[in-house]
Design a protein around this motif. Structure first.
Motif, PDB file in Angstrom:
ATOM      1  N   GLN A  10     -39.807 -43.633 -33.367  1.00 54.75           N
ATOM      2  CA  GLN A  10     -39.194 -42.636 -32.491  1.00 54.75           C
ATOM      3  C   GLN A  10     -37.676 -42.763 -32.484  1.00 54.75           C
ATOM      4  OE1 GLN A  10     -41.256 -43.435 -28.814  1.00 54.75           O
ATOM      5  NE2 GLN A  10     -42.914 -41.999 -29.262  1.00 54.75           N
ATOM      6  N   ASN A  11     -37.185 -43.985 -32.462  1.00 50.47           N
ATOM      7  CA  ASN A  11     -35.729 -44.197 -32.479  1.00 50.47           C
ATOM      8  C   ASN A  11     -35.105 -43.727 -33.791  1.00 50.47           C
ATOM      9  OD1 ASN A  11     -35.666 -45.304 -29.902  1.00 50.47           O
ATOM     10  ND2 ASN A  11     -35.905 -47.407 -30.636  1.00 50.47           N
ATOM     11  N   LEU A  14     -34.894 -40.027 -33.757  1.00 52.83           N
ATOM     12  CA  LEU A  14     -33.753 -39.593 -32.949  1.00 52.83           C
ATOM     13  C   LEU A  14     -32.451 -39.618 -33.735  1.00 52.83           C
ATOM     14  CD1 LEU A  14     -34.306 -41.010 -29.357  1.00 52.83           C
ATOM     15  CD2 LEU A  14     -34.360 -38.638 -30.113  1.00 52.83           C
ATOM     16  N   HIS A  45     -38.495 -37.109 -20.243  1.00 51.42           N
ATOM     17  CA  HIS A  45     -37.080 -37.235 -20.614  1.00 51.42           C
ATOM     18  C   HIS A  45     -36.927 -37.934 -21.968  1.00 51.42           C
ATOM     19  CE1 HIS A  45     -36.346 -35.856 -16.596  1.00 51.42           C
ATOM     20  NE2 HIS A  45     -36.962 -36.908 -16.073  1.00 51.42           N
ATOM     21  N   GLY A  46     -37.876 -37.683 -22.833  1.00 49.75           N
ATOM     22  CA  GLY A  46     -37.896 -38.265 -24.176  1.00 49.75           C
ATOM     23  C   GLY A  46     -39.205 -37.910 -24.846  1.00 49.75           C
ATOM     24  N   LYS A 223     -34.063 -39.019 -23.989  1.00 52.88           N
ATOM     25  CA  LYS A 223     -33.545 -40.381 -24.207  1.00 52.88           C
ATOM     26  C   LYS A 223     -32.037 -40.366 -23.934  1.00 52.88           C
ATOM     27  CE  LYS A 223     -35.932 -43.324 -25.911  1.00 52.88           C
ATOM     28  NZ  LYS A 223     -36.768 -44.377 -25.318  1.00 52.88           N
ATOM     29  N   HIS A 224     -31.217 -40.809 -24.904  1.00 52.05           N
ATOM     30  CA  HIS A 224     -29.774 -40.874 -24.683  1.00 52.05           C
ATOM     31  C   HIS A 224     -29.061 -39.575 -25.057  1.00 52.05           C
ATOM     32  CE1 HIS A 224     -30.287 -41.773 -28.953  1.00 52.05           C
ATOM     33  NE2 HIS A 224     -29.027 -41.421 -29.136  1.00 52.05           N
TER      34      HIS A 224
END
Length: 280
Positions: A10-11, A14, A45-46, A223-224
């Motif tokens: 997932q990261n 992103l 939120h992600g 996320k961010h």
């Protein structure tokens, strides 16, 4: 896939999303999170915790604009544009894949294509308020999708599906294929109050919605990042998932969305794994 691997995947996804979002801003391309990605943004939120993909959609005008500009300006050292309706990728949406990574799916493990980690870029098609006409577009898209899946090597244990895939693979070609695609896109050069995502997995009743649901991009936390969802995202998600979309689904519903991945590696190129698959 372990929870740790999923989070790492997932990261990495992103990283593609962050590049894609900036690419669209710089080139004035309007897109929105769709489906599970929009739901994840609003509810978590992600990512939806068990989700291993990321989807966006655009109207036809922005989609064509994106493909054209991406062919000229995409950072090809880092990414690869896998364009729709090609010999490599016969389905009717496009992907941005990350070079030097691996995301191999069972259906395509024997195909000589780019197998990097990706995001999906879908195209909405204008449609009619008339339910019968919308269904004709939906049915045509389903036939085309079935043919593309058969060409790609879709795996199923269902005998009836195997027969259906063989039929469309050898019968939907040339003029017939072009005719079905023309039906799907028949309203794209006209003003329309409705749009449809006909090439997804959603059933007919969940594919179309008023075009004013899209509206102005509405940025929400993912996320961010801050990423765009449709202006009337609540109404869109109600169409797609029902009024209780903010509630966590049952295990039975979760089982309907299995992992896409067969082999995942965020650090190594897929080519190393294809060699091993050939030996096996």
């Amino acid at each position: 896939m372990t929870d740790e691997t999923l989070v790492k995947l997932q990261n990495k996804i992103l990283e593609i999303v962050e590049y894609f979002d900036e690419f669209c801003k710089v080139n004035n391309i309007i897109y929105y999170l769709m489906g599970g990605s929009a739901l994840g943004a609003m509810r978590h939120h992600g990512f939806i915790p068990w989700d291993d993909d990321f989807d966006v959609f655009m109207d036809r005008e922005n989609y064509i604009k994106f493909l054209k500009i991406a062919e000229e300006k995409l950072d090809i050292k880092r990414f690869y544009l896998q364009e729709e309706n090609t010999e490599e990728f016969p389905l009717y949406f496009s992907k941005i894949r990350m070079n030097g990574t691996t995301f191999i799916e069972k259906d395509t493990k024997d195909r000589d294509i780019h197998h990097g980690i990706y995001i999906d870029i879908m195209c909405l098609n204008n449609t009619s308020k008339n339910k019968f006409i919308r269904y004709c577009q939906y049915f045509s898209a389903r036939v085309l999708s079935a043919r593309a899946l058969a060409e790609q090597g879709y795996i199923t244990e269902s005998k009836s599906k195997k027969v259906a895939l063989l039929i469309v693979k050898y019968s939907v070609n040339g003029f017939i294929k072009k005719s079905f695609l023309k039906i799907v896109r028949s309203f794209n050069h006209k003003k329309s109050d409705c749009v449809g995502h006909f090439f997804g997995r959603a059933p007919f009743s969940k594919t179309s919605f008023p075009s004013n649901y899209l509206g102005k991009q509405r940025y929400v936390a993912f996320k961010h990042l801050q990423l765009p969802v449709p202006e009337k995202v609540e109404e869109y998600l109600t169409v797609r998932y029902g009024e209780k979309y903010m509630e966590m689904p049952s295990e039975e519903v979760k089982a309907q969305y299995p992992s896409h991945a067969y082999i995942v590696d965020i650090n190594r190129c897929y080519k190393k794994y294809l060699t091993q698959i050939e030996k096996d």
